[in-house]
Design an enzyme around this catalytic site. Sequence first.
Site, PDB file in Angstrom:
ATOM      1  N   GLU A   1     107.395  72.230  34.440  1.00  0.00           N
ATOM      2  CA  GLU A   1     107.879  70.522  34.421  1.00  0.00           C
ATOM      3  C   GLU A   1     108.128  70.179  35.905  1.00  0.00           C
ATOM      4  O   GLU A   1     107.978  69.054  36.264  1.00  0.00           O
ATOM      5  CB  GLU A   1     109.187  70.471  33.621  1.00  0.00           C
ATOM      6  CG  GLU A   1     109.399  68.929  33.736  1.00  0.00           C
ATOM      7  CD  GLU A   1     110.591  68.668  32.726  1.00  0.00           C
ATOM      8  OE1 GLU A   1     111.359  69.487  32.086  1.00  0.00           O
ATOM      9  OE2 GLU A   1     110.881  67.314  32.401  1.00  0.00           O
TER      10      GLU A   1
ATOM     11  N   THR B   1     118.175  69.161  30.139  1.00  0.00           N
ATOM     12  CA  THR B   1     118.812  68.768  31.351  1.00  0.00           C
ATOM     13  C   THR B   1     120.104  67.861  31.283  1.00  0.00           C
ATOM     14  O   THR B   1     121.033  67.744  31.946  1.00  0.00           O
ATOM     15  CB  THR B   1     117.896  68.282  32.366  1.00  0.00           C
ATOM     16  OG1 THR B   1     116.844  69.076  32.627  1.00  0.00           O
ATOM     17  CG2 THR B   1     118.386  68.035  33.791  1.00  0.00           C
TER      18      THR B   1
ATOM     19  N   ASP C   1     107.704  71.267  26.615  1.00  0.00           N
ATOM     20  CA  ASP C   1     108.630  70.778  25.895  1.00  0.00           C
ATOM     21  C   ASP C   1     108.576  71.792  24.501  1.00  0.00           C
ATOM     22  O   ASP C   1     109.555  72.329  23.792  1.00  0.00           O
ATOM     23  CB  ASP C   1     108.886  69.589  25.271  1.00  0.00           C
ATOM     24  CG  ASP C   1     109.279  68.604  26.468  1.00  0.00           C
ATOM     25  OD1 ASP C   1     110.191  69.063  27.190  1.00  0.00           O
ATOM     26  OD2 ASP C   1     108.483  67.733  26.593  1.00  0.00           O
TER      27      ASP C   1
ATOM     28  N   ILE D   1     114.575  74.500  32.307  1.00  0.00           N
ATOM     29  CA  ILE D   1     115.970  73.798  31.321  1.00  0.00           C
ATOM     30  C   ILE D   1     115.298  72.745  30.553  1.00  0.00           C
ATOM     31  O   ILE D   1     115.063  71.517  30.745  1.00  0.00           O
ATOM     32  CB  ILE D   1     116.965  73.255  32.337  1.00  0.00           C
ATOM     33  CG1 ILE D   1     117.345  74.292  33.454  1.00  0.00           C
ATOM     34  CG2 ILE D   1     118.198  72.795  31.748  1.00  0.00           C
ATOM     35  CD1 ILE D   1     118.386  73.913  34.451  1.00  0.00           C
ATOM     36  N   ASP D   2     115.298  73.119  29.277  1.00  0.00           N
ATOM     37  CA  ASP D   2     114.941  71.818  28.288  1.00  0.00           C
ATOM     38  C   ASP D   2     116.313  71.415  27.662  1.00  0.00           C
ATOM     39  O   ASP D   2     117.082  72.282  26.967  1.00  0.00           O
ATOM     40  CB  ASP D   2     114.136  72.505  27.309  1.00  0.00           C
ATOM     41  CG  ASP D   2     113.489  71.529  26.071  1.00  0.00           C
ATOM     42  OD1 ASP D   2     113.138  70.310  26.592  1.00  0.00           O
ATOM     43  OD2 ASP D   2     113.939  71.498  24.852  1.00  0.00           O
TER      44      ASP D   2
ATOM     45  N   ASP E   1     109.233  75.372  30.673  1.00  0.00           N
ATOM     46  CA  ASP E   1     110.487  74.515  30.928  1.00  0.00           C
ATOM     47  C   ASP E   1     111.692  75.059  31.381  1.00  0.00           C
ATOM     48  O   ASP E   1     112.266  75.825  30.561  1.00  0.00           O
ATOM     49  CB  ASP E   1     110.527  73.557  29.746  1.00  0.00           C
ATOM     50  CG  ASP E   1     111.356  72.317  29.849  1.00  0.00           C
ATOM     51  OD1 ASP E   1     112.147  72.445  30.995  1.00  0.00           O
ATOM     52  OD2 ASP E   1     111.391  71.279  29.063  1.00  0.00           O
TER      53      ASP E   1
END
Length: 258
Positions: free
Chosen positions: A67, A90, A212, A87-88, A85
């Site tokens: 990302e 944030t 995601d 940190i899915d 990803d």
Amino acid sequence: METEVLLEQMCQAVREAGDLIRSCSFAGEMKAKAGSSNFVTKYDSMVQNFLIKKLTALVPDAAFIGEEDGYSEGKIAEGKTFIIDPIDGTTNFICGFPVCGICVGLAERGTAEIGVVYNPYREELFAARRGGGAFLNGKPLKLADHSLEEGVLCMDTAPYTPEIRKELFDNLLKLSHLCMDMRSIGSAALSICYVACGRSAAYLSPKLCVWDYAAASVILTEAGGIITDWDGKELGLATGVSVLTGTPKAHREAASML
Ligand code: IPD
Ligand code: CA
Ligand code: CA
């Protein structure tokens, strides 16, 4: 390298990345990204860099899609592609909600083959490889075919694309009459894993990027769940797509309402 061994090493890398997130008591300076309410912190980049380094050591010729930091422009390669990803969730991370997923998927020849999603706050590690089953902290996942009314429906709120919220909320209103209750936990990947482990019957989002859902999609399908777009079509590791996941029964019911 055998996929079983690679999966174990990916799990190890993701657990170590979790230490970076747990070490943070304040997310620090935030930067706004394109779209509304879309933020990034220094931890997003830090975790992604950490994972790229670890994963490159495991598979030196792999391509990357991630990302952050320009990796979002990456393409699925002919050979192996890691899809990250860091940190899915944030917004959860910034606000101190202890719900986020570190996501690493591995695609080969255009298909997601391995998926790892880790919530460092609960130390819950979801992992799967195609044909090898799905696991939560080592325990096999096999979902029961709950209907919508037998479970919770998880949803996204289109945080970065308010212009599509009206259509989303119209659909959610229809679905709200069919399910036990609704939740929005703020992490698409964990929402998909929650279907895989039976915490919810279905989950939908009007628009997701490949990072995601790629890792979580392997976990869900290996647990016996279904993932498509809102028209019932395969996602094909595309970005900017609607996503509907569920037990076979709940997916069918929700798809017929969209
Ligand atoms: C977001 C989260 C959120 C979903 C958004 C995603 P991020 O990811 O998964 O639940 O509604 O569509 O973009 O930005 O926190 O990695
Ligand atoms: Ca995300
Ligand atoms: Ca993210």
